[in-house]
Motif scaffolding. Structure first.
Motif, short mmCIF file in Angstrom:
data_model
loop_
_atom_site.label_atom_id
_atom_site.label_comp_id
_atom_site.label_asym_id
_atom_site.label_seq_id
_atom_site.Cartn_x
_atom_site.Cartn_y
_atom_site.Cartn_z
N LYS A 131 0.82 -1.21 0.00
CA LYS A 131 0.00 0.00 0.00
C LYS A 131 0.85 1.27 0.00
O LYS A 131 0.39 2.33 -0.42
CB LYS A 131 -0.93 0.01 1.22
N LYS A 132 2.08 1.17 0.46
CA LYS A 132 2.95 2.34 0.55
C LYS A 132 3.90 2.47 -0.64
O LYS A 132 4.61 3.46 -0.76
CB LYS A 132 3.76 2.28 1.85
N GLN A 133 3.91 1.47 -1.50
CA GLN A 133 4.84 1.48 -2.63
C GLN A 133 4.34 2.38 -3.77
O GLN A 133 3.14 2.45 -4.03
CB GLN A 133 5.05 0.06 -3.16
N ASP A 134 5.27 3.05 -4.41
CA ASP A 134 4.96 3.79 -5.62
C ASP A 134 4.34 2.82 -6.63
O ASP A 134 4.76 1.67 -6.72
CB ASP A 134 6.24 4.40 -6.19
N PHE A 135 3.32 3.30 -7.37
CA PHE A 135 2.59 2.39 -8.25
C PHE A 135 3.51 1.68 -9.25
O PHE A 135 3.40 0.46 -9.47
CB PHE A 135 1.50 3.13 -9.01
N LYS A 136 4.41 2.40 -9.87
CA LYS A 136 5.31 1.79 -10.85
C LYS A 136 6.20 0.73 -10.19
O LYS A 136 6.46 -0.33 -10.75
CB LYS A 136 6.17 2.86 -11.51
N ASP A 137 6.65 1.03 -8.99
CA ASP A 137 7.47 0.08 -8.25
C ASP A 137 6.65 -1.15 -7.89
O ASP A 137 7.10 -2.29 -8.03
CB ASP A 137 8.02 0.75 -6.99
N HIS A 171 -4.20 -0.99 -8.12
CA HIS A 171 -3.28 -2.01 -7.63
C HIS A 171 -3.91 -3.40 -7.73
O HIS A 171 -3.25 -4.37 -8.11
CB HIS A 171 -2.92 -1.73 -6.17
N GLU A 221 4.00 -2.27 -9.46
CA GLU A 221 3.74 -3.01 -10.69
C GLU A 221 4.93 -3.88 -11.06
O GLU A 221 4.78 -5.05 -11.45
CB GLU A 221 3.41 -2.03 -11.81
N GLU A 252 -8.89 7.51 -0.73
CA GLU A 252 -7.59 6.87 -0.85
C GLU A 252 -7.75 5.37 -1.08
O GLU A 252 -7.00 4.76 -1.85
CB GLU A 252 -6.74 7.12 0.39
N GLU A 272 -6.94 2.85 -4.76
CA GLU A 272 -6.07 1.67 -4.76
C GLU A 272 -6.58 0.56 -5.68
O GLU A 272 -5.94 -0.48 -5.83
CB GLU A 272 -5.94 1.13 -3.34
#
Length: 293
Positions: free
Chosen positions: A128-134, A176, A136, A169, A173
């Protein structure tokens, strides 16, 4: 408060998550290493093959207490946590009407799923805290051996989003969850008899083409889920009618699917319980069709 499109999103997710067959089979089966194998297998068969939704609704709370007691023991296994996650999430969306209680069970389910995922897939510990690209990129690195964990994590997250629709928020998500479900399909589209195709079908039909939706792609997913179940999955047909046919105003397809569902026998092994749910929803679609179209 969410706008109309977000409300529709949540309603469709609720329909999808009501599919007890797609969800409960994982929850019960995952307990095999922690509870007597025969008990877990017998419970799975009994629940999914049941023709009495009321019995399942009244019986699940006792089993939830049992599972939670195992989780609270010393060093619960990842499989036990996955089972607890799915059972709590399924109960929340299928049988609980009070919003605050839904949130309680959904949050518990997501917490269990997160713990299990962290144990099995370390690089998704703080998803949940990770950058979306990371995020993915990390999901793309997951191998077939972890497909069940990936699927349960995704469904539990979707349940959390559905029950927390008043939290912007949480709703954000959803992207994700789509990444998780797509990777499940990439690894093995037949997992859980194609259930991930139903999720992807919903995601692609949330909006019309003018708003970025891909209804034809969604239709392909729903039809693939039907094919993978050899036509036994009536729930996939309900979603095709509700999420696709209504979106594109295809009354002929909508009515044909509804009649097929209502005229089919729900008895189909592990699909039985969810097929009964599908027929209830099909009846609602039939009764509202004239007003909708």
């Amino acid at each position: 408060m969410p706008d109309r499109n977000d409300v529709e999103l949540i309603v469709v997710l609720r329909m999808l998550l009501l599919s007890a067959g797609a969800l409960l089979s994982i929850g019960c089966g995952a307990l095999i290493n922690n509870v007597t194998s025969g008990l877990a297998d017998d419970l799975t068969t009994a629940v999914l093959s049941s023709e009495d939704i009321k019995v399942v609704e009244e019986g699940l709370p006792s089993y939830l207490i049992l599972v939670d007691s195992f989780v609270q023991g010393d060093q619960p296994s990842a499989d036990l946590l996955l089972g607890a996650a799915v059972l709590n999430g399924s109960y929340a969306t299928a049988f609980v009407e009070d919003a605050s209680r839904q949130k309680h069970f959904a949050l518990k389910a997501f917490d269990y799923a997160q713990q299990a995922t962290c144990m099995k897939i370390a690089n998704l510990c703080a998803a949940k805290k990770q950058d979306f690209k990371d995020f993915e990129s990390r999901v793309q690195s997951i191998k077939l051996k972890d497909i069940e964990t990936l699927y349960v994590f995704g469904t539990s997250w979707a349940t959390y989003i559905q029950t927390h629709s008043d939290d912007w928020e949480a709703v954000a998500e959803l992207s994700h969850v789509k990444v998780l479900m797509q990777h499940v399909l990439d690894l093995d589209e037949t997992h859980e008899q194609g259930a991930s195709h139903m999720y992807m079908g919903v995601f692609e039909t949330l909006f019309p083409p003018s708003m970025g939706g891909k209804p034809e792609k969604g239709r392909e997913h729903f039809e693939r889920a039907i094919t993978l179940s050899e036509g036994r999955n009536l729930y996939a047909k309900v979603l095709l009618a509700e999420s696709y046919a209504r979106l594109v105003y295809d009354r002929e397809l909508h009515d044909r699917l509804v009649e097929e569902i209502l005229n089919s026998s729900p008895k189909a092994g592990d699909f039985t319980l969810q097929n009964i749910l599908a027929q209830q929803l099909a009846e609602e679609l039939k009764n509202s069709a004239d007003e909708y179209f």
